[in-house]
Design a protein around this motif. Structure first.
Motif, PDB file in Angstrom:
ATOM      1  N   ARG A 259     -51.649 -34.433  15.225  1.00 15.65           N
ATOM      2  CA  ARG A 259     -51.530 -35.518  16.207  1.00 15.65           C
ATOM      3  C   ARG A 259     -51.992 -35.115  17.611  1.00 15.65           C
ATOM      4  O   ARG A 259     -52.053 -35.952  18.511  1.00 15.65           O
ATOM      5  CB  ARG A 259     -50.091 -36.045  16.230  1.00 15.65           C
ATOM      6  CG  ARG A 259     -49.686 -36.824  14.973  1.00 15.65           C
ATOM      7  CD  ARG A 259     -50.253 -38.228  14.955  1.00 15.65           C
ATOM      8  NE  ARG A 259     -49.758 -39.053  16.031  1.00 15.65           N
ATOM      9  CZ  ARG A 259     -48.660 -39.784  16.001  1.00 15.65           C
ATOM     10  NH1 ARG A 259     -47.914 -39.809  14.904  1.00 15.65           N
ATOM     11  NH2 ARG A 259     -48.290 -40.518  17.028  1.00 15.65           N
ATOM     12  N   ILE A 260     -52.288 -33.807  17.841  1.00 14.39           N
ATOM     13  CA  ILE A 260     -52.929 -33.476  19.127  1.00 14.39           C
ATOM     14  C   ILE A 260     -54.440 -33.290  18.937  1.00 14.39           C
ATOM     15  O   ILE A 260     -55.130 -32.751  19.798  1.00 14.39           O
ATOM     16  CB  ILE A 260     -52.290 -32.256  19.832  1.00 14.39           C
ATOM     17  CG1 ILE A 260     -52.430 -30.979  19.002  1.00 14.39           C
ATOM     18  CG2 ILE A 260     -50.842 -32.529  20.208  1.00 14.39           C
ATOM     19  CD1 ILE A 260     -52.262 -29.707  19.846  1.00 14.39           C
ATOM     20  N   LEU A 261     -54.942 -33.768  17.800  1.00 13.30           N
ATOM     21  CA  LEU A 261     -56.367 -33.741  17.466  1.00 13.30           C
ATOM     22  C   LEU A 261     -56.916 -32.329  17.255  1.00 13.30           C
ATOM     23  O   LEU A 261     -58.115 -32.084  17.366  1.00 13.30           O
ATOM     24  CB  LEU A 261     -57.192 -34.508  18.526  1.00 13.30           C
ATOM     25  CG  LEU A 261     -56.922 -36.013  18.531  1.00 13.30           C
ATOM     26  CD1 LEU A 261     -57.544 -36.685  19.764  1.00 13.30           C
ATOM     27  CD2 LEU A 261     -57.463 -36.686  17.262  1.00 13.30           C
ATOM     28  N   GLN A 262     -56.001 -31.385  16.926  1.00 15.79           N
ATOM     29  CA  GLN A 262     -56.430 -30.028  16.623  1.00 15.79           C
ATOM     30  C   GLN A 262     -56.704 -29.923  15.120  1.00 15.79           C
ATOM     31  O   GLN A 262     -55.925 -30.391  14.302  1.00 15.79           O
ATOM     32  CB  GLN A 262     -55.349 -29.029  17.043  1.00 15.79           C
ATOM     33  CG  GLN A 262     -55.781 -27.577  16.883  1.00 15.79           C
ATOM     34  CD  GLN A 262     -54.857 -26.635  17.638  1.00 15.79           C
ATOM     35  OE1 GLN A 262     -55.286 -25.844  18.463  1.00 15.79           O
ATOM     36  NE2 GLN A 262     -53.577 -26.732  17.378  1.00 15.79           N
ATOM     37  N   THR A 263     -57.834 -29.291  14.785  1.00 14.61           N
ATOM     38  CA  THR A 263     -58.186 -29.125  13.366  1.00 14.61           C
ATOM     39  C   THR A 263     -57.314 -28.027  12.762  1.00 14.61           C
ATOM     40  O   THR A 263     -56.434 -27.472  13.424  1.00 14.61           O
ATOM     41  CB  THR A 263     -59.668 -28.713  13.224  1.00 14.61           C
ATOM     42  OG1 THR A 263     -59.809 -27.395  13.756  1.00 14.61           O
ATOM     43  CG2 THR A 263     -60.591 -29.677  13.964  1.00 14.61           C
ATOM     44  N   SER A 264     -57.623 -27.679  11.512  1.00 11.98           N
ATOM     45  CA  SER A 264     -56.841 -26.629  10.851  1.00 11.98           C
ATOM     46  C   SER A 264     -57.089 -25.249  11.463  1.00 11.98           C
ATOM     47  O   SER A 264     -56.410 -24.290  11.126  1.00 11.98           O
ATOM     48  CB  SER A 264     -57.136 -26.615   9.350  1.00 11.98           C
ATOM     49  OG  SER A 264     -58.528 -26.564   9.132  1.00 11.98           O
ATOM     50  N   GLN A 265     -58.047 -25.145  12.389  1.00 10.54           N
ATOM     51  CA  GLN A 265     -58.235 -23.866  13.115  1.00 10.54           C
ATOM     52  C   GLN A 265     -57.805 -24.044  14.559  1.00 10.54           C
ATOM     53  O   GLN A 265     -58.382 -24.865  15.287  1.00 10.54           O
ATOM     54  CB  GLN A 265     -59.711 -23.481  13.122  1.00 10.54           C
ATOM     55  CG  GLN A 265     -60.169 -22.969  11.782  1.00 10.54           C
ATOM     56  CD  GLN A 265     -61.095 -21.773  11.942  1.00 10.54           C
ATOM     57  OE1 GLN A 265     -61.051 -21.069  12.956  1.00 10.54           O
ATOM     58  NE2 GLN A 265     -61.918 -21.546  10.952  1.00 10.54           N
ATOM     59  N   PRO A 266     -56.818 -23.269  15.011  1.00 13.83           N
ATOM     60  CA  PRO A 266     -56.367 -23.399  16.396  1.00 13.83           C
ATOM     61  C   PRO A 266     -57.533 -23.254  17.377  1.00 13.83           C
ATOM     62  O   PRO A 266     -58.429 -22.434  17.171  1.00 13.83           O
ATOM     63  CB  PRO A 266     -55.382 -22.232  16.556  1.00 13.83           C
ATOM     64  CG  PRO A 266     -54.941 -21.915  15.170  1.00 13.83           C
ATOM     65  CD  PRO A 266     -56.089 -22.249  14.265  1.00 13.83           C
ATOM     66  N   GLY A 267     -57.527 -24.080  18.406  1.00 16.03           N
ATOM     67  CA  GLY A 267     -58.575 -23.998  19.430  1.00 16.03           C
ATOM     68  C   GLY A 267     -59.798 -24.831  19.115  1.00 16.03           C
ATOM     69  O   GLY A 267     -60.694 -24.968  19.941  1.00 16.03           O
ATOM     70  N   ILE A 268     -59.854 -25.418  17.892  1.00 18.99           N
ATOM     71  CA  ILE A 268     -60.979 -26.299  17.534  1.00 18.99           C
ATOM     72  C   ILE A 268     -60.418 -27.700  17.286  1.00 18.99           C
ATOM     73  O   ILE A 268     -59.481 -27.871  16.493  1.00 18.99           O
ATOM     74  CB  ILE A 268     -61.749 -25.794  16.299  1.00 18.99           C
ATOM     75  CG1 ILE A 268     -62.261 -24.367  16.556  1.00 18.99           C
ATOM     76  CG2 ILE A 268     -62.903 -26.733  15.969  1.00 18.99           C
ATOM     77  CD1 ILE A 268     -63.111 -23.791  15.432  1.00 18.99           C
ATOM     78  N   TYR A 269     -60.978 -28.684  17.972  1.00 16.49           N
ATOM     79  CA  TYR A 269     -60.466 -30.054  17.947  1.00 16.49           C
ATOM     80  C   TYR A 269     -61.568 -30.996  17.439  1.00 16.49           C
ATOM     81  O   TYR A 269     -62.743 -30.617  17.385  1.00 16.49           O
ATOM     82  CB  TYR A 269     -60.034 -30.475  19.368  1.00 16.49           C
ATOM     83  CG  TYR A 269     -58.995 -29.551  19.968  1.00 16.49           C
ATOM     84  CD1 TYR A 269     -57.647 -29.886  19.953  1.00 16.49           C
ATOM     85  CD2 TYR A 269     -59.367 -28.325  20.525  1.00 16.49           C
ATOM     86  CE1 TYR A 269     -56.691 -29.036  20.478  1.00 16.49           C
ATOM     87  CE2 TYR A 269     -58.416 -27.464  21.050  1.00 16.49           C
ATOM     88  CZ  TYR A 269     -57.080 -27.820  21.029  1.00 16.49           C
ATOM     89  OH  TYR A 269     -56.137 -26.962  21.545  1.00 16.49           O
ATOM     90  N   ALA A 270     -61.192 -32.228  17.104  1.00 24.05           N
ATOM     91  CA  ALA A 270     -62.200 -33.211  16.679  1.00 24.05           C
ATOM     92  C   ALA A 270     -61.843 -34.576  17.254  1.00 24.05           C
ATOM     93  O   ALA A 270     -60.668 -34.880  17.500  1.00 24.05           O
ATOM     94  CB  ALA A 270     -62.290 -33.283  15.160  1.00 24.05           C
ATOM     95  N   LEU A 271     -62.879 -35.391  17.493  1.00 25.57           N
ATOM     96  CA  LEU A 271     -62.700 -36.691  18.149  1.00 25.57           C
ATOM     97  C   LEU A 271     -63.823 -37.645  17.735  1.00 25.57           C
ATOM     98  O   LEU A 271     -64.947 -37.222  17.495  1.00 25.57           O
ATOM     99  CB  LEU A 271     -62.764 -36.476  19.680  1.00 25.57           C
ATOM    100  CG  LEU A 271     -62.588 -37.720  20.553  1.00 25.57           C
ATOM    101  CD1 LEU A 271     -61.143 -38.202  20.518  1.00 25.57           C
ATOM    102  CD2 LEU A 271     -62.993 -37.407  22.000  1.00 25.57           C
ATOM    103  N   GLY A 272     -63.498 -38.926  17.692  1.00 30.68           N
ATOM    104  CA  GLY A 272     -64.538 -39.938  17.458  1.00 30.68           C
ATOM    105  C   GLY A 272     -64.695 -40.266  15.983  1.00 30.68           C
ATOM    106  O   GLY A 272     -63.765 -40.126  15.190  1.00 30.68           O
ATOM    107  N   ASP A 273     -65.897 -40.721  15.622  1.00 32.89           N
ATOM    108  CA  ASP A 273     -66.142 -41.183  14.251  1.00 32.89           C
ATOM    109  C   ASP A 273     -65.911 -40.096  13.209  1.00 32.89           C
ATOM    110  O   ASP A 273     -65.730 -40.403  12.028  1.00 32.89           O
ATOM    111  CB  ASP A 273     -67.602 -41.663  14.116  1.00 32.89           C
ATOM    112  CG  ASP A 273     -67.806 -43.079  14.633  1.00 32.89           C
ATOM    113  OD1 ASP A 273     -66.868 -43.641  15.227  1.00 32.89           O
ATOM    114  OD2 ASP A 273     -68.917 -43.612  14.448  1.00 32.89           O
ATOM    115  N   CYS A 274     -65.941 -38.808  13.618  1.00 33.45           N
ATOM    116  CA  CYS A 274     -65.830 -37.736  12.614  1.00 33.45           C
ATOM    117  C   CYS A 274     -64.383 -37.372  12.303  1.00 33.45           C
ATOM    118  O   CYS A 274     -64.121 -36.641  11.359  1.00 33.45           O
ATOM    119  CB  CYS A 274     -66.597 -36.491  13.075  1.00 33.45           C
ATOM    120  SG  CYS A 274     -65.925 -35.687  14.540  1.00 33.45           S
TER     121      CYS A 274
END
Ligand SMILES: Cc1cc2nc3c(=O)[nH]c(=O)nc-3n(C[C@H](O)[C@H](O)[C@H](O)COP(=O)(O)OP(=O)(O)OC[C@H]3O[C@@H](n4cnc5c(N)ncnc54)[C@H](O)[C@@H]3O)c2cc1C
Length: 380
Positions: A259-274
């Protein structure tokens, strides 16, 4: 600390703007495979009736955006891989280091493999470059075949029909935008576009596309044939997972985040259509704007949980306008439909009578704010 964003679509630029509101100084780097022009992508499907050339859709070029955002923007630079051990991007123009990384890499059009010697001439429009090519071919064209009676297919059908082209829309669905709309609303839209001159070929699919004198002929599985000068595929988008999968990020339909838009790797986030957050992959502007606000706060020091209010989608079909706030997938309940000659009011209520979604067409679209205020937030 440096924040690196891959992608300068609406998600990438919205995030960069929000970061600058909270932190004018943090080092901000953006990388994009395209030219980095900022433009509202929704304008691509109604630019003809707006009388806009592709260049007139651009709100600012990459140089202007870099100045405004006080950011370094690497244009025409494709990220080929992510070296997570060294915290750097491998690009076709050399490595780019990062401390925090955001994937805002969007989605790609789904392409179907058609038979025939014209299959490779099918266009799709999901960015400005593709739109330029489409416009070049559309200018002299009289007949356009649109494969896909979904939201984007219908918007293009409206735009092209109003601009004087003969438009055929083809797809397996029983009625348009069947994934979002109840049947009565879809049928009202179908009739509105038919009155504008759109020809519907529903309940069938394209089997073969061949070149012929002066254009193409599409053979449909129901035996019908459609002639066209230009063929547009609008059968949907698929999140771009290539970089995420290469570094073993958790993916499903989209890149899975918390819910903070963090992927399964800490420090890497995702946003938008992807992105896929809480099981939701919502390829629309409102979700990415909400995401950009929350993620900017997290990246600048205030961890912020993403929430989504109700976010109805306006479908840009002025021949018969539509607003839809679909009920959650698999929600228990039923549609109640009211229909007049001027439109449809469809309300989806749960077992206790609570409003969970709605679809309004024609004159009923004026009621958008009334019903929006009554549906629960998508993500509380
Ligand atoms: C025709 C059309 C009409 C629409 N109308 C509406 C509407 O009316 N309302 C609405 O809410 N939504 C609408 N949408 C959806 C909305 O436009 C999208 O949700 C939004 O633009 C997605 O933005 P994005 O930044 O996530 O992705 P994109 O715009 O796809 O941006 C992706 C970025 O990532 C970059 N990139 C990808 N891979 C790499 C790589 N490996 N290396 C470097 N860079 C990379 C690309 O160059 C690009 O800059 C519409 C979409 C289309 C196509």
């Amino acid at each position: 600390m440096s924040i690196v964003i891959i992608g300068t679509g609406m998600a990438g630029y919205a995030l960069a703007r929000e970061i600058r509101k909270s932190d004018p100084a943090v080092a901000l780097v953006m990388v994009t495979a395209d030219g980095g022009n900022a433009y509202p992508k929704p304008a691509l499907s109604n630019a003809l009736i707006q009388g806009k050339q592709p260049e007139q859709i651009i709100s600012a070029d990459a140089t202007t955006m870099a100045e405004r955002l006080h950011a370094k923007i690497h244009t025409h630079t494709r990220v080929q891989a992510i070296d997570t051990a060294r915290q750097q991007l491998i690009t076709d123009r050399g490595p780019i280091p990062y401390d925090r990384l955001v994937l805002a890499t969007g989605a790609r059009p789904i392409r179907l493999p058609f038979k025939g010697d014209g299959a490779d001439r099918v266009l799709s429009v999901n960015n400005l470059e593709e739109y330029r090519l489409f416009r070049e071919q559309i200018e002299p064209a009289r007949r356009v075949a649109i494969i896909g009676p979904g939201l984007i297919g219908c918007e293009f059908a409206n735009d092209l029909a109003v601009s004087g082209r003969e438009v055929a829309v083809i797809g397996p669905d029983a009625y348009p935008i069947s994934t979002l709309l109840p049947e009565a609303a879809g049928r009202a839209l179908q009739q509105g576009l038919a009155a504008q001159g759109v020809h519907w070929h529903l309940g069938t699919v394209v089997d073969e596309i061949n070149r012929c004198e002066g254009g193409y002929q599409l053979r449909l599985t129901n035996g019908e044939r459609v002639s066209a000068d230009v063929i547009l595929s609008a059968i949907g988008l698929k999140p771009d997972l290539s970089l995420a999968n290469a570094i073993d990020l958790e993916t499903n339909r989209g890149i899975v985040t918390d819910r903070i838009l963090q992927t399964s790797q800490p420090g890497i986030y995702a946003l938008g259509d992807c992105v896929e957050v809480a099981g939701l992959n919502l390829p629309f502007v409102m979700p990415l704007m909400n995401g950009a606000r929350a993620l900017a706060r997290t990246l600048t020091g205030t961890e912020t949980t993403l929430t989504y209010p109700a976010m109805p989608v306006n479908i840009k079909t002025p021949a018969h306008p539509v607003v839809v706030s679909p009920p959650p997938r698999d929600a228990a309940g039923a549609w109640t439909i009211e229909q007049t000659e001027n439109g449809v009011r469809a309300l989806f209520r749960g077992p206790n009578g609570e409003l969970l979604g709605f679809a309004l067409t024609g004159d009923f679209t004026n009621e958008k704010s009334t019903w929006t205020g009554q549906v629960p937030p998508l993500l509380a």
